[in-house]
Each structure stands twice: as structure tokens, then as C-alpha cells.
Design a protein around this motif. Structure first.
Motif, PDB file in Angstrom:
ATOM      1  N   UNK A   1       0.869  -1.165   0.000  1.00  0.00           N
ATOM      2  CA  UNK A   1       0.000   0.000   0.000  1.00  0.00           C
ATOM      3  C   UNK A   1       0.909   1.219   0.000  1.00  0.00           C
ATOM      4  N   UNK A   2       0.850   1.993  -1.057  1.00  0.00           N
ATOM      5  CA  UNK A   2       1.655   3.212  -1.144  1.00  0.00           C
ATOM      6  C   UNK A   2       0.986   4.312  -0.318  1.00  0.00           C
ATOM      7  N   UNK A   3       1.778   5.068   0.416  1.00  0.00           N
ATOM      8  CA  UNK A   3       1.251   6.208   1.160  1.00  0.00           C
ATOM      9  C   UNK A   3       0.454   7.094   0.198  1.00  0.00           C
ATOM     10  N   UNK A   4      -0.704   7.556   0.643  1.00  0.00           N
ATOM     11  CA  UNK A   4      -1.607   8.299  -0.242  1.00  0.00           C
ATOM     12  C   UNK A   4      -0.930   9.509  -0.882  1.00  0.00           C
ATOM     13  N   UNK A   5      -0.060  10.162  -0.132  1.00  0.00           N
ATOM     14  CA  UNK A   5       0.596  11.356  -0.665  1.00  0.00           C
ATOM     15  C   UNK A   5       1.534  11.013  -1.819  1.00  0.00           C
ATOM     16  N   UNK A   6       1.983   9.766  -1.844  1.00  0.00           N
ATOM     17  CA  UNK A   6       2.915   9.350  -2.886  1.00  0.00           C
ATOM     18  C   UNK A   6       2.231   8.623  -4.041  1.00  0.00           C
ATOM     19  N   UNK A   7       1.089   8.048  -3.778  1.00  0.00           N
ATOM     20  CA  UNK A   7       0.457   7.179  -4.769  1.00  0.00           C
ATOM     21  C   UNK A   7       0.231   7.900  -6.097  1.00  0.00           C
ATOM     22  N   UNK A   8      -0.196   9.162  -6.022  1.00  0.00           N
ATOM     23  CA  UNK A   8      -0.500   9.897  -7.257  1.00  0.00           C
ATOM     24  C   UNK A   8       0.758  10.303  -8.015  1.00  0.00           C
ATOM     25  N   UNK A   9       1.890  10.237  -7.359  1.00  0.00           N
ATOM     26  CA  UNK A   9       3.139  10.647  -8.016  1.00  0.00           C
ATOM     27  C   UNK A   9       3.761   9.519  -8.836  1.00  0.00           C
ATOM     28  N   UNK A  10       3.258   8.311  -8.641  1.00  0.00           N
ATOM     29  CA  UNK A  10       3.817   7.161  -9.364  1.00  0.00           C
ATOM     30  C   UNK A  10       3.109   6.983 -10.698  1.00  0.00           C
ATOM     31  N   UNK A  11       3.791   6.389 -11.664  1.00  0.00           N
ATOM     32  CA  UNK A  11       3.119   6.070 -12.928  1.00  0.00           C
ATOM     33  C   UNK A  11       1.912   5.174 -12.665  1.00  0.00           C
ATOM     34  N   UNK A  12       0.913   5.287 -13.505  1.00  0.00           N
ATOM     35  CA  UNK A  12      -0.309   4.508 -13.330  1.00  0.00           C
ATOM     36  C   UNK A  12      -0.036   3.010 -13.472  1.00  0.00           C
ATOM     37  N   UNK A  13      -0.936   2.227 -12.894  1.00  0.00           N
ATOM     38  CA  UNK A  13      -0.845   0.769 -13.033  1.00  0.00           C
ATOM     39  C   UNK A  13      -0.949   0.386 -14.506  1.00  0.00           C
ATOM     40  N   UNK A  14      -0.169  -0.593 -14.900  1.00  0.00           N
ATOM     41  CA  UNK A  14      -0.320  -1.143 -16.246  1.00  0.00           C
ATOM     42  C   UNK A  14      -1.542  -2.068 -16.254  1.00  0.00           C
ATOM     43  N   UNK A  15      -1.943  -2.482 -17.438  1.00  0.00           N
ATOM     44  CA  UNK A  15      -3.071  -3.413 -17.539  1.00  0.00           C
ATOM     45  C   UNK A  15      -2.756  -4.730 -16.835  1.00  0.00           C
ATOM     46  N   UNK A  16      -1.532  -5.229 -17.003  1.00  0.00           N
ATOM     47  CA  UNK A  16      -1.145  -6.488 -16.349  1.00  0.00           C
ATOM     48  C   UNK A  16      -1.168  -6.348 -14.832  1.00  0.00           C
ATOM     49  N   UNK A  17      -0.645  -5.224 -14.333  1.00  0.00           N
ATOM     50  CA  UNK A  17      -0.644  -5.018 -12.878  1.00  0.00           C
ATOM     51  C   UNK A  17      -2.073  -4.955 -12.364  1.00  0.00           C
TER      52      UNK A  17
ATOM     53  N   UNK B   1      12.494   9.927  -5.706  1.00  0.00           N
ATOM     54  CA  UNK B   1      11.463   9.334  -4.850  1.00  0.00           C
ATOM     55  C   UNK B   1      11.926   9.170  -3.407  1.00  0.00           C
ATOM     56  N   UNK B   2      13.001   9.827  -3.036  1.00  0.00           N
ATOM     57  CA  UNK B   2      13.485   9.678  -1.668  1.00  0.00           C
ATOM     58  C   UNK B   2      12.396  10.101  -0.690  1.00  0.00           C
ATOM     59  N   UNK B   3      12.153   9.247   0.298  1.00  0.00           N
ATOM     60  CA  UNK B   3      11.091   9.505   1.251  1.00  0.00           C
ATOM     61  C   UNK B   3       9.800   8.801   0.911  1.00  0.00           C
ATOM     62  N   UNK B   4       9.801   8.101  -0.218  1.00  0.00           N
ATOM     63  CA  UNK B   4       8.640   7.296  -0.588  1.00  0.00           C
ATOM     64  C   UNK B   4       8.231   6.442   0.621  1.00  0.00           C
TER      65      UNK B   4
END
Ligand code: FES
Length: 107
Positions: A51-67, A96-99
Motif C-alpha cells: 500500500x503506497x502512502x496516499x501522498x505518494x500514490x499519485x506521483x507514481x506512474x499509473x498501473x499497467x493493464x497487467x498489474x 522518490x526519496x522519502x517514498x
């Protein structure tokens, strides 16, 4: 190296160093966080669920179809949240330091 804040399944928090450019799953597994990564990062097992911290989740690339398909599959057995990711599908970036993340339940 990028510092990642990890909350384990026991609730304990720790910092780990993740290798830039590698899959986050590799560093989580090697640090003994409980992530197994049994498929080796092929998006086929779900044992790298976090579970990615909510503050970081939007900063990551979106899930791929496979994921997304794999998360849908493990969601039959464990709680999958909007912030759920398969850590083998997340590339560690120097910025991403502090992710922050929590080790998720696995099927
Ligand atoms: S290591 Fe198997 S799905 Fe990520």
C-alpha cells in the motif's frame, strides 16, 4: 540509493535503501521486509503487494493493464485499496526519496 519508509505487517516502521533504477520489489525483498516476490517480478504472483502512502500514490506512474489484472485477482483473497501496487512494477527513481509504503497482505 533512495530512502524508502516501510511499515511492516507487524506495524513496525523502518527505513530501507532502494537501488535507483531497479524494481522496488528487489530492495524490499532483500531488506527482509516480508516481500517475497516469488515470480521474480513477472507480475504473476502478487506477493509483492504494497500500500503506497496516499501522498505518494499519485506521483507514481499509473498501473499497467497487467498489474491491474493481478491486483484484481489477489483482490478476491486480500484487501486491495486504491493505493495498492505491485512493488515489482515500480521503478525506483532518485527523486522518490522519502517514498512511504506499507507491506500489503498477500494471497
Ligand atoms: S513479484 Fe510477483 S507480482 Fe510482483
Amino acid at each position: 540509493m533512495t530512502e524508502v519508509r516501510v511499515i511492516g505487517r507487524d506495524g513496525a516502521e523502518r527505513m530501507i535503501e532502494a537501488d535507483d533504477g531497479s524494481a522496488l520489489m528487489d530492495s524490499l525483498r532483500d531488506a527482509g521486509t516480508g516481500v517475497e516476490g516469488t515470480c521474480g517480478g513477472a507480475c504473476a504472483c502478487g506477493t509483492c503487494h504494497v500500500y503506497i502512502d496516499a501522498a505518494w500514490a499519485a506521483r507514481l506512474p499509473a498501473r499497467s493493464e497487467d498489474e491491474q489484472m493481478m491486483l484484481d485477482a489477489i483482490g478476491e483473497l486480500v484487501e486491495v485499496r486504491a493505493t495498492s501496487r505491485l512493488s515489482c512494477q515500480i521503478r525506483v527513481e532518485p527523486g522518490a526519496s522519502g517514498l512511504a509504503l506499507e507491506i500489503g497482505p498477500v494471497p
